[in-house]
Design an enzyme around this catalytic site. Structure first.
Site, PDB file in Angstrom:
ATOM      1  N   ASP A 310      47.843  41.455  28.455  1.00  0.00           N
ATOM      2  CA  ASP A 310      47.906  42.827  29.395  1.00  0.00           C
ATOM      3  C   ASP A 310      45.921  42.719  29.093  1.00  0.00           C
ATOM      4  OD1 ASP A 310      49.872  42.988  30.714  1.00  0.00           O
ATOM      5  OD2 ASP A 310      50.608  44.339  29.502  1.00  0.00           O
ATOM      6  N   TYR A 394      53.951  49.150  34.146  1.00  0.00           N
ATOM      7  CA  TYR A 394      54.042  49.621  33.272  1.00  0.00           C
ATOM      8  C   TYR A 394      53.239  50.929  32.432  1.00  0.00           C
ATOM      9  CZ  TYR A 394      57.658  47.776  30.551  1.00  0.00           C
ATOM     10  OH  TYR A 394      59.401  47.832  29.839  1.00  0.00           O
TER      11      TYR A 394
HETATM   12 CU    CU Z   1      59.401  47.878  28.317  1.00  0.00          CU
END
Ligand code: CU
Length: 645
Positions: A310, A394
């Protein structure tokens, strides 16, 4: 007034070249740096701006700075040449708008830009082959299809390995407000050349039904009525907060530090020190989260590639949220804006990207003297500096906590929506059912913090401490004896170490040149928290590119250019970059300027309770003074006013 306390800190001073040398680049500086870089050879239209951030001066220069001194602000710029696929690294002087250095790199892929991400989604949605495959799955409203651009790692097809690639997991919403991650479109991926911005081919592993489980979490669908007895909980600081802010500099209690922000790392804390008597004693020169890796454990077609870097493949500063008072942050908040720029070099500001506030944290210390009946109690308070990002499904919230007793803590809260696959497509061998037709595959979230230490100055060493039973029976006649055994890490190649809860293992960052009044060397100890180890096989894509995951603690000799544990460009990297490469220099790490890297992770075997949006999972670590002070440094914290009835 609450919530109005936001600044583009230091903008004006930066414009005059009078800011602190570590102030992050302001909007105007970002634009100037990007445009000098873009316009240097008249091929602007072929270039994308991947990253512009402060080129931090040498530590000596920073330490020698005094308020009002003029600073030669420099920017580090990374460009991508779409035409020949090369990457260009530049350093730009903002004093005279000149190019200080420039180098071209072939064979590396810098992080994907948001521009590429969006263009890739439009491209794939409009691709006739992709549309035909969607129609076969009953999807005809292509605007409702979410197409994400993921890095391919080392899984690229041999024919296209030297291109700039993305593969595209996709999902579909029932309507524009729906949660797309409830409806994965399994087995269908486009492989895209991001420079040519063309679909190279469509991978179709066969039609399977799109899950119908609902992923909605908005109040209109979940209802709130049953919690009507939840009454307001307000945090009030009637006399205001106890910290002061000057530009990007912060003072709170004994703590002094500076806030920074980069597109890649997001929040950075600089020059963290603790005032002890008349001295501001340095502890950390620079602290940030330097990589996040999220590998998935499902081998089904296409999905085996799910492994997101990320920070190195996207940049978490760019994913920062604008925070909202009362929701993300509660209390007397000071916000800071983050200035960034897009891949055309145009500045953009994330308002209220960084949140700072104080929190009551329960008990600090207490003793009740049974003989006298007298109790002394102090309450703990901590200063919280945080930011929150959203990256695809997320959301991660990053917190740095400074405590009254000299403790520093880092914490990550993982929340948001889990990635999903259809039960029909992937089964439950490598995932947990979270709906009748929906599976969340097993995965891990790894984080690596880079801690450029300076405990009482630049000369530090690291000792590993293991507690052990006394093996010499003559010294241990009753069998109870144990003690800590400290081993100094001498050189880089040996300085990658794992946690060991059985020996209570921890690491001490020590300045052997400074002693407290008891003769202990000044030290901070790293206390590891819970973690997980990678399950990917040696030689796999993950283990090649993120070799730093094999161990928790790494120590390197400071080098300003060594900033990322998986290297500068993990996107499509064949592996071996970053920490293993840095340590091959075999430098001494005894009584030197050292960097401590701590890597840790969460094993995420989904719970049904994590669906459709997961309650936060917390993970982190602490740094505690150990011989840094003579005694409890929080003895002088005043008692809270008694409010007993
Ligand atoms: Cu997770």
């Amino acid at each position: 007034m609450r919530g109005s306390n936001t600044v583009s800190a230091g903008d004006e001073r930066a414009a005059q070249g009078r800011g602190h040398p570590l102030d992050p680049l302001a909007g105007d500086e970002l634009r100037r740096a990007a445009h000098i870089a873009l316009s240097r050879d008249g091929r602007q239209s072929e270039l994308r701006v991947v990253d512009v951030s402060l080129y931090e001066p040498d530590k000596d220069e920073v330490r020698a700075w005094h308020p009002g001194a003029r600073v030669d602000r420099q920017a580090s710029v990374v460009l991508l040449d779409r035409e020949d696929g090369s990457t260009i690294e530049l350093v730009i002087s903002l004093r005279d708008d000149s190019i200080v250095s420039e180098r071209g790199l072939d064979g590396v892929q810098p992080a994907m830009t948001f521009g590429e991400y969006d263009e890739c989604e439009q491209l794939v949605r409009a691709d006739p082959g992709f549309q035909e495959a969607l129609r076969q799955r009953g999807v005809t409203e292509f605007d409702l299809v979410t197409v994400e651009a993921w890095g391919l790692g080392t899984h690229a097809d041999e024919r296209f390995r030297d291109r700039r690639l993305a593969w595209t997991p996709c999902w579909v919403r029932d309507d524009p407000d729906d949660n797309p991650y409830a409806h994965p479109i399994d087995g269908l991926f486009a492989i895209v050349d991001l420079n040519a911005m063309e679909v190279l081919y469509i991978e179709d592993h066969g039609v399977s039904p799109i899950p119908r489980t609902s992923g909605r979490y908005q109040p209109e669908t979940t209802g709130l009525a049953s919690r009507a007895d939840l009454r307001p909980l307000e945090i009030e600081q009637t006399e205001g907060a106890s910290f002061t802010v000057d530009g990007w500099g912060v003072a709170w209690q004994r703590w002094r530090f500076r806030i920074g922000f980069t597109a890649r790392e997001g929040l950075v804390l600089h020059q963290i020190s603790y005032r002890d008597g008349e001295r501001d004693r340095p502890i950390i020169y620079r602290a940030s989260f330097a990589e996040i890796v999220v590998p998935y454990g499902d081998p089904s077609p296409g999905s085996y590639r799910k492994c997101a870097f990320d920070i190195g493949e996207y940049g978490i500063g760019l994913c920062a949220n604008s925070l909202e008072l009362g929701c993300d942050c509660l209390g007397e908040i000071r916000y800071f804006n983050a200035d960034l720029c897009d891949d055309r070099g145009e500045p953009l500001t994330v308002k209220n990207a960084i949140c700072m506030h104080e929190e009551d944290f329960g008990l600090l210390w207490k003793h009740y003297d049974a003989g006298t009946g007298h109790a002394e109690t102090r309450r703990m308070r901590r200063l919280v500096v945080s930011f929150i990002i959203t990256i695809g499904n997320y959301d991660y919230a990053f917190y740095w906590y400074l405590y009254l007793d000299g403790t520093i803590e880092a914490e990550v809260k993982a929340t948001g929506v889990m990635l999903t696959q259809g039960l029909a497509a992937s089964g439950t061998d490598y995932g947990v059912a979270v709906g009748p037709d929906l599976v969340a595959p097993h995965h891990q979230h790894f984080f690596c913090a880079r801690l450029d230490m300076e405990v009482d100055g630049a000369h530090n060493s690291v000792y590993e401490v293991n507690a052990a039973a006394e093996e010499d029976e003559s010294e241990n006649p009753y069998g109870n004896a144990f003690r800590p055994v400290a081993t100094r890490l001498e050189r880089e190649p040996e300085a990658h170490r794992r946690i060991d809860p059985f020996s209570g293992r921890y690491w001490m960052v020590v300045n052997d040149r400074v002693r407290n009044s008891l003769g202990h060397p000044a030290a901070y100890k790293l206390l590891p928290g819970p973690t997980t180890f990678p399950f990917a096989r040696e030689g796999s894509d993950l283990m090649r590119r993120a070799a730093f995951l094999t161990d928790n603690v790494w120590v390197t000799h400071h080098d300003r250019h060594e900033r990322f544990p998986a290297g500068d460009y993990p996107n499509q990297h064949p592996g071996g970059a970053g920490l293993p490469e840095y340590q091959r220099a075999d430098r001494s790490i005894v009584d030197e300027d050292i960097v401590l890297w701590y890597s840790f992770g969460v094993l995420h075997i989904a719970r049904p309770e994590d669906w459709p949006v997961m309650p936060v999972d917390r993970i982190g670590f602490m740094l505690k003074p150990a011989g840094f002070f003579d005694r409890n440094p929080a003895l002088d914290v005043p008692p809270a006013p008694h409010r007993c009835a």
